[in-house]
Design a protein around this motif. Structure first.
Motif: not given
Length: 200
Positions: A6-11, A35-37, A76-77, A83-85
């Motif tokens: 699962i990928l999580m998009l944060v900032g 978790a990536v930013c 990120v690929k 899934a995405l959060v």
């Protein structure tokens, strides 16, 4: 059930509960979550904000924890994730300006992979133009964004969630139990409760 990636998009100033709780809970049931930013690498941190509902016309905001990223955005690929959060807070407002964030989001929508978005996270889905024909919810102040993006905004209690196909959304962190439970269903995760034998 195979574990999911699962990928999580944060900032910076992502909502504290909305990043911490799903990040830990999804790992607890055996999934891998990255978790990536934008413009940050694994091991670097984002600041979080605590949004609370204290009787004012809008939420209050206080400093939260520092949250450590465990993957590098530039690497990120999207097609390697299941899934995405997308948590809320102030982060979605600015990371939606990053074109790769929008491309990643579109990948999950177009591939019909599970997407869980909460609170202001819907700002990213709206900016990525993936809400057309979708019924969803968000923090009420994001309702105009949802509607302008072609989605149907559904007003529900703060502790509820709504599912439309591959998309599960919720208004804010009080919905975590319902929002995460619905997301786990989309992931195909089954949790069994074993009855303990009575001790005599």
């Amino acid at each position: 059930m195979a574990a999911k990636k699962i990928l999580m998009l944060v900032g910076d100033y992502v909502e504290d509960y909305e990043v911490m709780v799903p990040f830990q809970a999804l790992q607890m049931v055996g999934h891998t979550i990255h978790a990536v930013c934008p413009d940050k690498k694994a091991g670097e941190q984002v600041r979080t904000a605590v949004h609370d509902f204290e009787g004012d016309q809008t939420y209050s905001e206080k400093p939260g924890h520092n949250f450590t990223l465990n993957a590098t955005f530039a690497e990120v690929k999207a097609d390697t994730y299941d899934a995405l959060v997308i948590p809320g807070g102030r982060a979605p407002e600015y990371i939606r300006l990053n074109q790769k964030v929008l491309e990643i989001t579109r990948h999950f929508a177009e591939a019909n992979k599970p997407i869980a978005a909460i609170c202001h996270g819907l700002q990213i889905l709206a900016a990525a133009d993936v809400l057309v024909g979708k019924s969803c919810t968000a923090y009420p102040a994001c309702a105009p964004d949802v509607r302008r993006a072609g989605g149907t905004y559904v007003e529900i209690p703060a502790n509820e969630a709504i599912v439309d196909g591959n998309l599960v959304t919720a208004p804010a962190w009080p919905a975590h139990p319902r929002w995460l439970a619905e997301f786990l269903k989309l992931l195909g995760t089954k949790i069994e409760h074993l009855e303990m034998a009575a001790v005599s």
